[in-house]
Design an enzyme around this catalytic site. Sequence first.
Site, short mmCIF file in Angstrom:
data_model
loop_
_atom_site.label_atom_id
_atom_site.label_comp_id
_atom_site.label_asym_id
_atom_site.label_seq_id
_atom_site.Cartn_x
_atom_site.Cartn_y
_atom_site.Cartn_z
N TYR A 32 -47.93 1.88 -59.82
CA TYR A 32 -47.22 2.63 -58.79
C TYR A 32 -47.68 4.09 -58.70
O TYR A 32 -47.15 4.85 -57.91
CB TYR A 32 -45.70 2.59 -59.05
N LYS A 53 -47.62 -7.38 -71.02
CA LYS A 53 -48.64 -8.42 -70.83
C LYS A 53 -49.87 -7.94 -71.60
O LYS A 53 -50.99 -7.91 -71.08
CB LYS A 53 -48.91 -8.58 -69.33
N ASP A 99 -44.14 -13.01 -68.36
CA ASP A 99 -43.96 -14.32 -67.73
C ASP A 99 -42.99 -15.17 -68.54
O ASP A 99 -42.10 -15.84 -68.00
CB ASP A 99 -45.29 -15.04 -67.49
N ASP A 103 -39.80 -3.44 -62.18
CA ASP A 103 -39.38 -3.60 -60.79
C ASP A 103 -39.05 -5.07 -60.51
O ASP A 103 -37.98 -5.40 -59.99
CB ASP A 103 -40.53 -3.13 -59.88
#
Length: 331
Positions: free
Chosen positions: A123, A170, A203, A227
């Site tokens: 972002y 991740k 995930d 988010d």
Amino acid sequence: MHRVTLIPGDGIGPEISAAVQEIFAAAAAPVLWDVHFAGQGGIDRCGDPLPEATMASIRANKVALKGPLTTQVGEGYRSINVTLRQTLDLYCNLRPVKSLPGVRSRYEGIDLVIFRENTEDLYAGVEHRVGRYAAESVKIITTEASVRIAQAAFAYAARHGRKRVTAVHKANIMKLTDGLFLASAREVAKLNPDIRYDEVIVDNLCMQLVMRPEEYDVLLAPNLYGDIVSDLCAGLVGGLGVVPGANLGEGGAVFEAVHGTAPDIAGRNAANPAALLLSAAMMLDYLGEGPTAARIRAALEAVLAEGRAVTPDLGGSATTLQMTDEIIRKL
Ligand code: NAD
């Protein structure tokens, strides 16, 4: 009296902001509203989606309540929300997600809090085209930003008697960027031995949240995962219409409903004011007006639990004004 900047927002923003103002007046909340515009409202009035007068007001008051703003997808000006967060260095996005009585959802007993880093990651907006057929976006993670959001999460956990902080990542794929985020979180965790710390790959977390959401307590995430996971969590307790949000920094705070402008129902007196009202109650807590915040929450929860005077998104047939009046009656 606390002077607070109010940005009513676009779409349903003015309707739900008016509801909050009425309820605050009925609760004798010691807040003076300094109304300014942004988004489409800013363009219409001042030719600027983020007018200087609005920024000056937030800088002076240091606290703002913001309705949803129209953001153009793809082309056009940058997201006002992102600009506000970066300009005022509101590095911490805080989203408490709690099951509410009477609000239909698939789960019960959910009470988790998400701390999302708010200023960097993908972002940061560092994007460019690479020739005609490719585009690149740069993912930026710094120790400074990662440590301070981790500190915010652990400090909150300690203050609110929370037992566990889970870092979301991740790092198996993005070893350097997410690796740095995790390393920073681990350093902060070492200084907070009373709070359990663990890590989960994003995930896997999404699956776990859908299967056993009640097991999570405080989630600590970089910007993009935070988010997405925040909205997933909102869905666990009844949707964006009932979840509040805050953007916090050292020098100020912007409280906001996390839903959008709902153009499909704007102007129809059908918008649910609960999310903005809960955000406004968080703002009262922040201002040291906890008892008034608690009274407002209790009135809202009573209306939700009864389920009679609630808006169509909550399965009722009340208008925004009727729901507002009922909250005021409960107060
Ligand atoms: P949205 O949240 O506006 O609407 C999604 C669905 O939820 C719609 O069916 C809408 O009617 C419903 N909904 C949302 N809030 C509601 C409420 N308070 N009461 C009853 N129903 C409600 O999402 P969208 O359609 O993807 O976005 C519309 C616009 O809002 C876009 O311009 C987007 O950029 C903007 N947006 C702004 C913010 C923000 O300012 N924080 C956040 C998300 C989207």
